[in-house]
Write a protein that holds these residues in place. Structure first.
Motif, short mmCIF file in Angstrom:
data_model
loop_
_atom_site.label_atom_id
_atom_site.label_comp_id
_atom_site.label_asym_id
_atom_site.label_seq_id
_atom_site.Cartn_x
_atom_site.Cartn_y
_atom_site.Cartn_z
N ALA A 165 0.94 -1.40 0.00
CA ALA A 165 -0.07 0.08 0.07
C ALA A 165 0.94 1.19 -0.09
O ALA A 165 0.28 2.30 -0.49
CB ALA A 165 -1.02 0.08 1.48
N GLU A 166 1.99 1.28 0.62
CA GLU A 166 2.92 2.41 0.66
C GLU A 166 3.68 2.48 -0.59
O GLU A 166 3.69 3.62 -1.08
CB GLU A 166 4.02 2.05 1.77
CG GLU A 166 3.24 2.32 3.22
CD GLU A 166 4.16 1.72 4.27
OE1 GLU A 166 5.41 1.72 3.90
OE2 GLU A 166 3.97 1.64 5.58
N ARG A 167 4.17 1.28 -1.37
CA ARG A 167 5.03 1.19 -2.29
C ARG A 167 4.38 1.30 -3.68
O ARG A 167 4.88 2.03 -4.53
CB ARG A 167 5.90 -0.03 -2.27
CG ARG A 167 6.95 -0.11 -1.10
CD ARG A 167 7.40 -1.37 -0.97
NE ARG A 167 8.29 -1.69 0.07
CZ ARG A 167 8.92 -2.89 0.43
NH1 ARG A 167 8.76 -4.01 -0.33
NH2 ARG A 167 9.87 -2.80 1.57
N GLU A 168 3.44 0.40 -3.92
CA GLU A 168 2.55 0.58 -5.02
C GLU A 168 1.24 0.59 -4.80
O GLU A 168 0.29 -0.41 -4.85
CB GLU A 168 2.72 -0.96 -5.70
CG GLU A 168 4.25 -1.31 -5.99
CD GLU A 168 4.79 -0.44 -7.05
OE1 GLU A 168 4.00 0.06 -7.99
OE2 GLU A 168 6.07 -0.48 -7.32
N PRO A 169 0.48 1.85 -4.25
CA PRO A 169 -0.83 1.98 -4.11
C PRO A 169 -1.85 1.67 -5.15
O PRO A 169 -3.03 1.45 -4.66
CB PRO A 169 -0.86 3.58 -3.64
CG PRO A 169 0.37 4.11 -4.35
CD PRO A 169 1.63 3.19 -4.52
#
Length: 306
Positions: free
Chosen positions: A114-118
């Motif tokens: 969720a942080e890296r590839e939302p």
């Protein structure tokens, strides 16, 4: 000209063996599968299937075309990977994961994603390793989290790559008030194990045999949380991996086993799709989540194996 959709049906039939199994896997009716394969035969100009009792089997031409179909599907997957690199995150990543990994590392992995590839969509299904690896070969999933038990070699499927996530110690588990601490002391106890045919069951049985007895397996359950409850209530004994606790305090008494066995947890992907940005992102997140899970909860009790 061959349609890739029909070639995939032939490939699936070569893998699964029956029209009914192909229909179930792809959510088609058996009649639709038959019609599409009949059209593929017309396209090929040769017989691809012959009756075999109540089933069908591939002819030599069918076997040859199925092999070409597998290569065509791999090429198509590689092409899609190159196109996706121009616009990452478009295609969802389908993941099959075994129960303990789903409980212990999946929530953290999804948080990292969720942080890296939302924008990346990840679809998850809980599935035993044996079934998940088969479905990965059949393109039902893009990535599978599975296990490798010590001294028990799992067959390597062609076209799949494995990436080690980490090790997971396995311990002897008894009820909290049970004084037994070695395998040999449990020769006359009822056991709970995973279903027959699984690597976990084969490995656990071999540990008991090495200790000089055949286990009395009264409970066959795939759900390891059910194992924990039966053991905690004093109805059975068993062998449990540390991941089953998912950071929680164990509710059973745990003891080390001879040699301190550890199973390997790995992520498997098809070689033809390993370069897809979304699949790489999920694999990296799973590896980092395994490393970040921290120390598992301390055992309720533990003794060194004799």
């Amino acid at each position: 000209m061959f349609e890739l959709r029909r070639l995939r049906l032939l490939h699936e039939l070569a893998l699964r063996g029956t029209l009914a199994a192909v229909a179930e896997a792809l959510s088609y009716s058996p009649s639709t599968i038959s019609q599409q394969l009949a059209q593929l035969e017309k396209d090929a100009g040769v017989a691809l299937l012959v009756p075999d009792g109540r089933r069908v089997r591939l002819t030599e031409h069918g076997i040859a075309l199925a092999a070409h179909a597998a290569r065509a599907l791999e090429l198509e997957e590689q092409i899609r990977g190159e196109l996706e690199a121009l616009e990452p995150g478009v295609a969802p990543v389908r993941v099959a994961i075994m129960q303990t990994a789903a409980q212990a590392i999946l929530p953290r992995a999804l948080s990292l994603l969720a942080e890296r590839e939302p924008a990346l969509r990840v679809e998850i299904a809980e599935m035993p390793p044996e079934e998940g690896l088969f479905e990965l070969s059949a393109r039902g999933f893009d990535l599978v989290v599975a296990e490798q038990y010590p001294g028990h070699t799992r067959a390597h499927r062609a076209g799949l790559d494995r990436d080690l996530l980490g090790g997971d110690p396995i311990r002897l588990a008894v009820a909290p008030d049970d004084p037994a601490s070695t395998l040999a002391e449990l020769r006359d106890r009822p056991w709970v194990m995973e279903p027959g045919g699984t690597a976990a069951r084969q490995w656990a049985t071999q540990q008991c045999r090495a200790a000089g007895f055949e286990p009395d397996v009264r409970f066959e359950l795939a759900d390891l949380t059910a194992h924990v409850r039966l053991i905690a209530a004093g109805h059975a004994v068993g062998l449990l991996p540390d991941l089953v606790w998912a950071g929680q305090m164990p509710t059973v008494r745990l003891h080390g086993l001879p040699g301190d066995p550890t199973r390997e947890i790995f992520a498997a992907v098809r070689r033809s799709s390993a370069s897809h940005s979304g699949i790489r992102a999920v694999r990296d997140a799973l590896r980092d989540a395994f490393a970040d899970r921290g120390q598992l909860a301390p055992t309720r009790a533990e003794t060194a194996p004799e």
